[in-house]
Design an enzyme around this catalytic site. Structure first.
Site, PDB file in Angstrom:
ATOM      1  CG  HIS A 193      -2.197  -1.021   1.432  1.00 17.68           C
ATOM      2  ND1 HIS A 193      -3.536  -0.744   0.900  1.00 17.68           N
ATOM      3  CD2 HIS A 193      -2.213  -2.330   1.448  1.00 17.68           C
ATOM      4  CE1 HIS A 193      -4.168  -1.909   1.058  1.00 17.68           C
ATOM      5  NE2 HIS A 193      -3.345  -2.675   1.016  1.00 17.68           N
ATOM      6  CG  ASP A 195       0.263   9.587   0.990  1.00 22.25           C
ATOM      7  OD1 ASP A 195      -0.065   8.197   1.422  1.00 22.25           O
ATOM      8  OD2 ASP A 195      -0.199  10.498   1.057  1.00 22.25           O
TER       9      ASP A 195
HETATM   10  O1  F6P Z   1      -0.495   3.515   4.574  1.00 19.91           O
HETATM   11  C1  F6P Z   1      -0.555   2.805   5.042  1.00 19.91           C
HETATM   12  C2  F6P Z   1      -1.489   1.978   7.080  1.00 19.91           C
HETATM   13  O2  F6P Z   1      -1.028   0.965   7.496  1.00 19.91           O
HETATM   14  C3  F6P Z   1      -2.341   2.275   6.694  1.00 19.91           C
HETATM   15  O3  F6P Z   1      -2.622   0.840   6.007  1.00 19.91           O
HETATM   16  C4  F6P Z   1      -3.179   2.387   7.703  1.00 19.91           C
HETATM   17  O4  F6P Z   1      -4.290   3.256   7.404  1.00 19.91           O
HETATM   18  C5  F6P Z   1      -1.961   3.383   7.932  1.00 19.91           C
HETATM   19  O5  F6P Z   1      -0.467   3.573   7.255  1.00 19.91           O
HETATM   20  C6  F6P Z   1      -1.908   3.586   9.855  1.00 19.91           C
HETATM   21  O6  F6P Z   1      -1.144   2.393   9.871  1.00 19.91           O
HETATM   22  P1  F6P Z   1      -0.806   2.152  11.360  1.00 19.91           P
HETATM   23  O7  F6P Z   1      -1.729   3.240  12.167  1.00 19.91           O
HETATM   24  O8  F6P Z   1      -1.652   0.638  11.570  1.00 19.91           O
HETATM   25  O9  F6P Z   1       0.374   2.299  11.805  1.00 19.91           O
END
Ligand code: F6P
Length: 487
Positions: free
Chosen positions: A169, A381
């Site tokens: 992602h 991003d």
């Molecule tokens: O963008 C990557 C990501 O892992 C998303 O999937 C998630 O919403 C965001 O970063 C926040 O991630 P976390 O709070 O789990 O570290």
């Protein structure tokens, strides 16, 4: 087993729930987020299984809470329980202080720590062990994101020869950056043990192929129009790029509700300015928050006629606060907002309304509807779904999107948005002013272009794209799953 019996097994670092302690027990709420929206219809239809870390401490009775929750959710959830040390070293450590900054081109934030790497290896093995307990012929296995890049390798090591799919992602960095990682060889070879790897953009896809070419010379890659096939040992890995999106119709119709319209009206009335500019981000140094404040300040200096008429509404959602760089950023933001506001404010007008908190759904949509401009300027991003949500919620077409060229979304939204380099304060300031004075007809034309693009390429299409490229799973085609997605 027939085609329609393919069971979807989704694996991500976090389960799609938030578990919290309430006065009289425990609350389990669905988590918000793109991945949950994207996969929910499919996983429910298949009565699938989602495996991940529950995100809470050992005191919570996780197994029974999840069993109870899954009755209503219509899919099963299985926890990977992590100790505090594992959370500190695998999640806060290697995932978020090494991979996260490196893959976002911010080498200066990287910590290269062998113990953190070793915890990352161990936790990835642990995830593989939990998957192995549940995997069976007829499963469609889809593993997500940078925290779990080694899981496929450990499943192979256990002798499990199922088709394994992986989606990254976040961005994949250039070869030059990737090679700084002391464990680059282990990582890239492990990734090649998946059968199908999805990246967000063409740029990420090219970067990945270049790293494979330079670090794994024995692998051979052949490129086709939208995908490449990498032959490595006995395996052929399919690589493709699939930009993730949102459920356009859900945002579009929810934003039209009277409650949201009221919330937007109330917000606009209270904040006083004629034009509101929205910034909405998780607390993260990749989001370009400090640069954005400086660009907004520069705009006020350069175009004094905008003063008193325009305000930035910056919402920062708390995130990863145990990582020192995130806490430092929070302090710097507080200081900068204070400095700018004390310099420019006068009775009846404040240049920056800054809030550090979570927003409920109605409030979120109310902000999208109330703000005439969205200023989304990450330094890097993977995609940036806020940009897409803002457009899908701008139901009256009266909004301007200013978007960083370094957000994955810029590749799709470049025709309707004002594209900026967030490091270039002068031109970002100019873009804010250009949005402020933009004629209504141009605003509407641009916003319609954006909304059509997001409507056409929504999250359901993302799922279908990915599944359509999936190699055959034994005698079953994964595309039979795609037929069961909504949209
Ligand atoms: O963008 C990557 C990501 O892992 C998303 O999937 C998630 O919403 C965001 O970063 C926040 O991630 P976390 O709070 O789990 O570290």
């Amino acid at each position: 087993m027939s085609e329609t019996n393919l069971r979807l097994l989704v694996v991500s670092n976090r389960l799609p729930v938030v578990i919290s302690q309430a006065e009289d027990g425990w609350d389990v709420e669905p988590a918000a987020g793109g991945l949950v929206t994207a996969l929910s219809p499919l996983i429910k239809k298949r009565r699938g299984l989602w495996i991940g870390w529950p995100g809470c401490g050992p005191e919570a009775p996780v197994t029974s809470l999840l069993q109870e929750y899954s009755k209503d959710a219509q899919f099963d959830l299985k926890p990977v329980v992590l100790s505090q040390d594992e959370v500190d070293m695998y999640y806060h450590g290697f995932s978020n202080q090494t991979i996260w900054p490196l893959f976002h081109d911010l080498l200066g934030h990287c910590l290269f720590d062998a113990e953190n790497w070793s915890a990352y290896v161990d936790v990835n093995r642990k995830f593989a062990e939990v998957i192995a307990e549940s995997i069976q012929p007829g499963c469609f296995v889809w593993i997500h994101d940078y925290q779990l890049m080694l899981v496929g390798h450990f499943l192979r090591e256990m002798g499990l020869d199922y088709r394994l799919n992986f989606f990254l992602h976040i961005p994949f960095p250039s070869r030059d950056l990737f090679r700084r990682l002391p464990w680059k060889q282990e990582l890239i070879q492990a990734l090649l043990e998946y059968d199908h790897i999805g990246l967000q953009t063409v740029n990420d896809y090219r970067n990945f192929i270049q790293s494979v070419r330079s670090l794994v010379p024995e692998a051979s890659a052949r490129s086709y129009r939208r995908q490449s096939r990498v032959r490595y040992g006995q395996r052929e890995v399919i690589l493709g790029h699939y930009p993730i999106s949102i459920d356009f119709h859900e945002f579009n119709s929810a934003a039209k509700s009277p409650e949201v319209a009221d919330a937007a009206w109330y917000l606009h009335e209270n904040l006083g300015s004629k034009v509101l500019v929205l910034g909405l981000d998780r607390l993260d140094y990749t989001k370009g928050l400090l640069e954005r404040l400086l660009a907004f300040e520069r705009m006020l200096e350069k175009y004094p006629d905008a003063q008193s008429n325009i305000s930035l509404v910056q919402i920062v959602i708390p995130s990863r606060v145990k990582v020192p760089d995130y806490l430092d950023l929070k302090q710097l933001l507080d200081e900068q907002v204070g400095r700018i506001n004390s310099h420019f404010s006068h009775h009846g007008w404040v240049p920056i309304h800054y809030m550090y908190r979570h927003l409920g759904r109605e409030q979120l949509l109310g902000h999208y509807r109330a703000c005439e401009i969205a200023l989304i300027t990450p330094l890097r991003d993977g995609m940036n779904l806020v940009a897409k949500e803002y457009c899908a919620s701008t139901v009256d077409d009266n909004g301007v999107l200013i978007l960083s060229e370094f957000a994955g979304a810029a590749a799709q939204l470049g025709r309707g948005a004002l594209i900026v380099n967030p490091y270039d304060l002068e031109s970002t300031a100019d873009a804010i002013y250009a949005a402020y004075i933009m004629e209504p007809e141009e605003r509407r034309r641009r916003m319609r272009t954006l909304r059509n693009e997001i409507k056409r390429n929504d999250v359901h299409r993302w799922v279908r794209w990915f599944l359509d490229d999936t190699p055959e799973a034994g005698d079953r085609k994964a595309t039979s799953l795609a037929e069961h997605t909504t949209g």
